[in-house]
Scaffold this motif. Structure first.
Motif, PDB file in Angstrom:
ATOM      1  N   HIS A 161       4.001  11.838  19.371  1.00  0.00           N
ATOM      2  CA  HIS A 161       3.361  10.971  18.373  1.00  0.00           C
ATOM      3  C   HIS A 161       3.935  11.337  17.014  1.00  0.00           C
ATOM      4  CE1 HIS A 161       0.603   8.730  15.996  1.00  0.00           C
ATOM      5  NE2 HIS A 161      -0.294   8.538  16.960  1.00  0.00           N
ATOM      6  N   THR A 162       4.724  10.437  16.444  1.00  0.00           N
ATOM      7  CA  THR A 162       5.457  10.739  15.213  1.00  0.00           C
ATOM      8  C   THR A 162       4.705  10.367  13.942  1.00  0.00           C
ATOM      9  OG1 THR A 162       6.619   8.628  15.518  1.00  0.00           O
ATOM     10  CG2 THR A 162       7.738  10.627  16.288  1.00  0.00           C
ATOM     11  N   GLY A 163       3.402  10.134  14.045  1.00  0.00           N
ATOM     12  CA  GLY A 163       2.609   9.868  12.838  1.00  0.00           C
ATOM     13  C   GLY A 163       2.818   8.468  12.303  1.00  0.00           C
ATOM     14  N   GLY A 164       2.839   8.354  10.960  1.00  0.00           N
ATOM     15  CA  GLY A 164       3.057   7.050  10.338  1.00  0.00           C
ATOM     16  C   GLY A 164       1.859   6.126  10.361  1.00  0.00           C
ATOM     17  N   LEU A 165       0.659   6.677  10.540  1.00  0.00           N
ATOM     18  CA  LEU A 165      -0.528   5.831  10.688  1.00  0.00           C
ATOM     19  C   LEU A 165      -0.894   5.090   9.408  1.00  0.00           C
ATOM     20  CD1 LEU A 165      -2.629   8.251  12.896  1.00  0.00           C
ATOM     21  CD2 LEU A 165      -1.540   6.121  13.625  1.00  0.00           C
ATOM     22  N   GLN A 166      -0.385   5.571   8.252  1.00  0.00           N
ATOM     23  CA  GLN A 166      -0.665   4.850   7.005  1.00  0.00           C
ATOM     24  C   GLN A 166      -0.056   3.446   7.029  1.00  0.00           C
ATOM     25  OE1 GLN A 166       1.543   7.405   7.123  1.00  0.00           O
ATOM     26  NE2 GLN A 166       3.408   6.277   6.691  1.00  0.00           N
ATOM     27  N   GLY A 167       0.920   3.236   7.927  1.00  0.00           N
ATOM     28  CA  GLY A 167       1.545   1.919   8.037  1.00  0.00           C
ATOM     29  C   GLY A 167       0.584   0.828   8.475  1.00  0.00           C
ATOM     30  N   LEU A 168      -0.559   1.230   9.031  1.00  0.00           N
ATOM     31  CA  LEU A 168      -1.565   0.243   9.444  1.00  0.00           C
ATOM     32  C   LEU A 168      -2.086  -0.554   8.258  1.00  0.00           C
ATOM     33  CD1 LEU A 168      -3.630   2.452  11.925  1.00  0.00           C
ATOM     34  CD2 LEU A 168      -2.085   0.602  12.539  1.00  0.00           C
ATOM     35  N   PRO A 214       0.819  -1.224   0.000  1.00  0.00           N
ATOM     36  CA  PRO A 214       0.000   0.000   0.000  1.00  0.00           C
ATOM     37  C   PRO A 214       0.848   1.268   0.000  1.00  0.00           C
ATOM     38  CG  PRO A 214      -0.926  -1.603   1.518  1.00  0.00           C
ATOM     39  CD  PRO A 214       0.384  -2.179   1.042  1.00  0.00           C
ATOM     40  N   THR A 215       1.959   1.242   0.716  1.00  0.00           N
ATOM     41  CA  THR A 215       2.852   2.411   0.744  1.00  0.00           C
ATOM     42  C   THR A 215       3.429   2.693  -0.629  1.00  0.00           C
ATOM     43  OG1 THR A 215       3.433   2.163   3.077  1.00  0.00           O
ATOM     44  CG2 THR A 215       5.047   3.277   1.675  1.00  0.00           C
ATOM     45  N   LEU A 216       3.898   1.646  -1.313  1.00  0.00           N
ATOM     46  CA  LEU A 216       4.497   1.848  -2.631  1.00  0.00           C
ATOM     47  C   LEU A 216       3.450   2.197  -3.686  1.00  0.00           C
ATOM     48  CD1 LEU A 216       7.287  -0.896  -2.774  1.00  0.00           C
ATOM     49  CD2 LEU A 216       7.435   1.490  -2.021  1.00  0.00           C
ATOM     50  N   LYS A 217       2.247   1.676  -3.534  1.00  0.00           N
ATOM     51  CA  LYS A 217       1.164   2.058  -4.450  1.00  0.00           C
ATOM     52  C   LYS A 217       0.887   3.557  -4.326  1.00  0.00           C
ATOM     53  CE  LYS A 217      -1.235  -2.416  -4.428  1.00  0.00           C
ATOM     54  NZ  LYS A 217      -2.415  -3.156  -3.889  1.00  0.00           N
ATOM     55  N   PHE A 218       0.810   4.027  -3.088  1.00  0.00           N
ATOM     56  CA  PHE A 218       0.591   5.452  -2.855  1.00  0.00           C
ATOM     57  C   PHE A 218       1.742   6.267  -3.445  1.00  0.00           C
ATOM     58  CE2 PHE A 218       1.541   9.208  -0.297  1.00  0.00           C
ATOM     59  CZ  PHE A 218       0.350   9.911  -0.383  1.00  0.00           C
TER      60      PHE A 218
END
Length: 298
Positions: free
Chosen positions: A280-287, A96-100
């Motif tokens: 809180h350093t974010g990174g929630l797309q990693g879910l 999903p990360t690479l697709k984005f």
């Protein structure tokens, strides 16, 4: 308008029992895509690329990297072409990360793990520069002197000095910036997302250069098996924490840190009446990557 970061107190029963105060600085709210520490790590890197008239950027990361996600989004938003050198050539389908990232216009260049280990070697960097037209190269995780400058600026916005300031640690750039920005106080704890993360101490000292600070340490016992590893227990904790306190966490960085802080509170690591703040350093797309594998957090 994006919501601004704010300090959210966590009224956990443990805090009442041990008489400590625990809050989370919600940097995950600073930008919808370039969220958390990534916004600050990239800020001065992009300014430097613009000063040098570079029209393209290149960086390194894994298939689920928060840095790759934010880097691609930043390139699109600020008008840079981007290249991602991605660790591991066995990935048949894009994460999903690479697709984005590709939707943002990033060129994906997958290399073997053996090649990836050369990511700081001058010869390999020269080959990449020749192949992709001399882009401005930003290291893995964005961690360099410009990232340290940005993260030092990030922490200035906190405008308070607790007894303990906590942050997840991956490549060390964020923690180095926090240490520099706080200038010797308070006690700073870096929760390693990597197994055996004490080696990061040398990397952080190198990023700090000639400046010497003694008010920080690496906590490395809450890695849950290593980078990007997530147990059923950790996933359940993240789900319950969101239900109780309305704070979304992810299992690579922030989930491990918050688990670790609460465990240390239970073990009386923090003196009574301590004020503890976690970034809180974010990174929630990693879910999304974990959810594709059947690990749920809601």
């Amino acid at each position: 308008m994006n919501p601004k970061p704010f300090l959210q107190e966590i009224n956990h029963p443990l805090c009442q029992e041990k008489n400590v105060r625990f809050s989370i600085w919600r940097e995950d709210l600073n930008h919808p895509c370039i969220s958390g520490n990534k916004y600050w790590k990239l800020k001065y890197n992009l300014e430097r690329a613009k000063e040098l008239s570079n029209k393209s950027l290149l960086t390194f990361g894994g298939a689920h990297s928060n840095h790759i996600y934010a880097f691609a989004a930043a390139g699109k938003e600020f008008g840079f072409e981007t290249v991602g050198v991605i660790r591991g050539d066995e990935c048949r389908e894009l994460s999903p990360t690479l697709k984005f990232a590709t939707e943002c216009g990033m060129k994906i260049y997958q290399v073997s793990r053996e090649q990836y280990r050369k990511k700081t070697e001058p010869t390999f960097l020269s080959e990449l520069a020749e192949k992709f037209g001399s882009p401005f190269i930003i290291p893995e995780g964005g961690s360099n002197e410009y990232a340290v400058k940005g993260c030092a600026e990030m922490i200035e916005n906190l405008k308070c000095s607790p007894d303990f300031l906590c942050s997840p640690v991956g490549t060390g750039g964020t923690l180095a910036g926090i240490i520099k920005g706080m200038n010797g106080r308070p006690k700073i704890l870096g929760f390693s997302a990597l197994k055996g993360g004490r080696f990061l101490k040398n990397d952080i000292e190198n990023l700090l250069g000639d400046e010497i600070f003694t008010n920080w340490e690496i906590i490395d016992q809450y890695h849950f098996g290593g980078y990007a590893k997530c147990t059923a227990e950790l996933a359940s904790f993240i789900k319950e924490f969101k239900r109780q306190f309305n704070v979304p966490l992810e299992p690579i960085y922030t989930g491990k840190m918050v688990w670790g802080i609460l465990d240390l509170i239970s073990k009386d690591f923090f003196p009574e009446n301590s004020e503890i703040i976690a970034i809180h350093t974010g990174g929630l797309q990693g879910l999304k990557g974990f959810e594709e594998k059947g690990v749920t957090f809601s």
